[in-house]
Design an enzyme around this catalytic site. Sequence first.
Site, PDB file in Angstrom:
ATOM      1  N   ASP A 204     -88.292 -39.802  76.558  1.00 52.22           N
ATOM      2  CA  ASP A 204     -87.674 -38.733  76.708  1.00 52.22           C
ATOM      3  C   ASP A 204     -87.044 -39.087  78.632  1.00 52.22           C
ATOM      4  OD1 ASP A 204     -89.235 -37.577  78.176  1.00 52.22           O
ATOM      5  OD2 ASP A 204     -88.179 -35.813  77.624  1.00 52.22           O
ATOM      6  N   ASP A 206     -87.180 -37.469  82.398  1.00 49.06           N
ATOM      7  CA  ASP A 206     -87.527 -35.718  82.906  1.00 49.06           C
ATOM      8  C   ASP A 206     -86.581 -35.944  84.438  1.00 49.06           C
ATOM      9  OD1 ASP A 206     -88.663 -34.729  80.193  1.00 49.06           O
ATOM     10  OD2 ASP A 206     -90.099 -36.184  80.792  1.00 49.06           O
ATOM     11  N   ASP A 300     -83.930 -34.600  79.712  1.00 49.15           N
ATOM     12  CA  ASP A 300     -84.226 -32.991  80.047  1.00 49.15           C
ATOM     13  C   ASP A 300     -84.492 -33.018  82.025  1.00 49.15           C
ATOM     14  OD1 ASP A 300     -84.880 -31.965  78.406  1.00 49.15           O
ATOM     15  OD2 ASP A 300     -87.613 -31.746  78.772  1.00 49.15           O
TER      16      ASP A 300
HETATM   17  N1  DCP Z   1     -94.982 -30.302  79.647  1.00 50.47           N
HETATM   18  C1  DCP Z   1     -96.263 -29.296  79.499  1.00 50.47           C
HETATM   19  N2  DCP Z   1     -95.461 -28.228  78.378  1.00 50.47           N
HETATM   20  C2  DCP Z   1     -94.761 -28.231  77.831  1.00 50.47           C
HETATM   21  C3  DCP Z   1     -93.132 -29.013  78.049  1.00 50.47           C
HETATM   22  C4  DCP Z   1     -93.444 -30.447  78.461  1.00 50.47           C
HETATM   23  O1  DCP Z   1     -96.940 -29.279  80.069  1.00 50.47           O
HETATM   24  N3  DCP Z   1     -94.215 -27.536  77.030  1.00 50.47           N
HETATM   25  C5  DCP Z   1     -94.749 -30.015  81.515  1.00 50.47           C
HETATM   26  C6  DCP Z   1     -95.691 -32.307  80.911  1.00 50.47           C
HETATM   27  C7  DCP Z   1     -95.041 -33.316  80.605  1.00 50.47           C
HETATM   28  C8  DCP Z   1     -94.442 -32.871  81.137  1.00 50.47           C
HETATM   29  O2  DCP Z   1     -93.582 -31.984  81.248  1.00 50.47           O
HETATM   30  O3  DCP Z   1     -95.904 -34.068  80.747  1.00 50.47           O
HETATM   31  C9  DCP Z   1     -92.830 -34.047  80.765  1.00 50.47           C
HETATM   32  O4  DCP Z   1     -92.943 -33.235  78.861  1.00 50.47           O
HETATM   33  P1  DCP Z   1     -92.538 -34.491  77.967  1.00 50.47           P
HETATM   34  O5  DCP Z   1     -92.244 -33.756  76.242  1.00 50.47           O
HETATM   35  O6  DCP Z   1     -91.261 -35.824  78.158  1.00 50.47           O
HETATM   36  O7  DCP Z   1     -94.223 -35.190  78.703  1.00 50.47           O
HETATM   37  P2  DCP Z   1     -93.975 -36.692  79.336  1.00 50.47           P
HETATM   38  O8  DCP Z   1     -92.913 -37.796  80.079  1.00 50.47           O
HETATM   39  O9  DCP Z   1     -95.271 -37.068  79.527  1.00 50.47           O
HETATM   40  O10 DCP Z   1     -94.001 -38.525  77.775  1.00 50.47           O
HETATM   41  P3  DCP Z   1     -92.984 -38.995  77.065  1.00 50.47           P
HETATM   42  O11 DCP Z   1     -93.308 -40.397  77.501  1.00 50.47           O
HETATM   43  O12 DCP Z   1     -93.393 -38.999  75.819  1.00 50.47           O
HETATM   44  O13 DCP Z   1     -91.770 -38.124  77.594  1.00 50.47           O
HETATM   45 MG    MG Z   2     -90.979 -37.258  79.508  1.00 51.87          MG
END
Ligand code: DCP
Ligand code: MG
Length: 376
Positions: A204, A206, A300
């Site tokens: 996604d 963010d 998001d």
């Molecule tokens: N985050 C967190 N706890 C959650 C949701 C999010 O700590 N319950 C924080 C850590 C994540 C960031 O927000 O790294 C973004 O969430 P993502 O699920 O989008 O994760 P990433 O961006 O790191 O991975 P991706 O590349 O799969 O989007």
């Molecule tokens: Mg992400």
Amino acid sequence: LPTRSQVDPGSLPAYACQRHTPLNHHNLCFTEALETLAEAAGFEGSQGRLISFRRAASVLRALPGPITNVSQLRGLPCFGDHSSRIVQELLEHGISSEVERVKQSERYQTMKLFTQIFGVGVKTADKWYREGLRTLEDLQGQTRKLNRQQEAGIRHFEDLSSSVWRHEADAIQRVVEEAVWQVLPGASVTLTGGFRRGKLQGHDVDFLITHPVEGQEAGLIPKVMGLLESQGLVLYQHTQSNHYQDFKDLEHKVSQSTAIDAYERCFSILWLPKSPTSFHPEAGEGPKEPSRDGKAVRVDLVVAPISQFAFALLGWTGSQHFERELRRFSRAEKQMLLNSHGLYHPEKKESLPAASEEDIFTHLGLEYIAPEQRNA
Ligand code: DCP
Ligand code: MG
């Protein structure tokens, strides 16, 4: 300096937030196996095993060179018997029978498929599995089981299960910025999550939004989403208004130190036209369904007041494991509570202010770790 093949476990600190963890590392075949077991443990609700496997994988990601002999695991933090056994198996046979068994199981494959759907967590996936559902077609035949979010997740499943690339994230940033600036000039839009850590693809996109004047940011999202909607770019959205009323309330939120924050935020699926120049919103409604000349992307949006921006930025940059470790370190080593809103000292009953991520690391007595080194 250690050479790539040398591993000095003695120099590796126990918490991931004390280590530099680059995106590309030397132990991919081991970390993939351990992450599979972590994921499978999560599907069974075994949070403890999930964290153990994830911690072990994270340690391997931080090593300066590849593991070539099981003796190199001795002295590594967070490395239990089970994880050691998996690494040994991989070293000896190039394959782990346990990991292969998990990957081939109907349970793992179905749980992986279902939890990949936008709006479906482990609990829902497990319920569906126990009801005998196995495929997306099974779910489509039972639409009454689905809420609006899950329904959108299935409708756009193909687009959403393919990676978002960095240039696509940048294109979406330009579209979001355009809308944000129209609603609130002077506001800033920051790309967070995996892309801020240097990932080239993600599941996604963010964004964190703020404004230099405290309070100006309030109520921004509905207006921004309204604008994007009028351009035909919104395939799904669910907006949450912030659920803190005043500073007292906020201090309570920080002191709870939960991973879930209370910011105004929007979970959305946006339409990204393939060639933005060929897209003329004024010429019509714009596409509502994905077609060949564009793609549905999970986006998001989170809005933070400037006074909490550093905490929100640190909390939303991840990785998820890095965040978990930061909170664990704060609690266990510093008797402080950290979340995406602030850093709280329960004994002194005070919140520590921070104008930057560096300030937060300093408060915690930690060396500053740059986003690109937070891929724990
Ligand atoms: N985050 C967190 N706890 C959650 C949701 C999010 O700590 N319950 C924080 C850590 C994540 C960031 O927000 O790294 C973004 O969430 P993502 O699920 O989008 O994760 P990433 O961006 O790191 O991975 P991706 O590349 O799969 O989007
Ligand atoms: Mg992400």
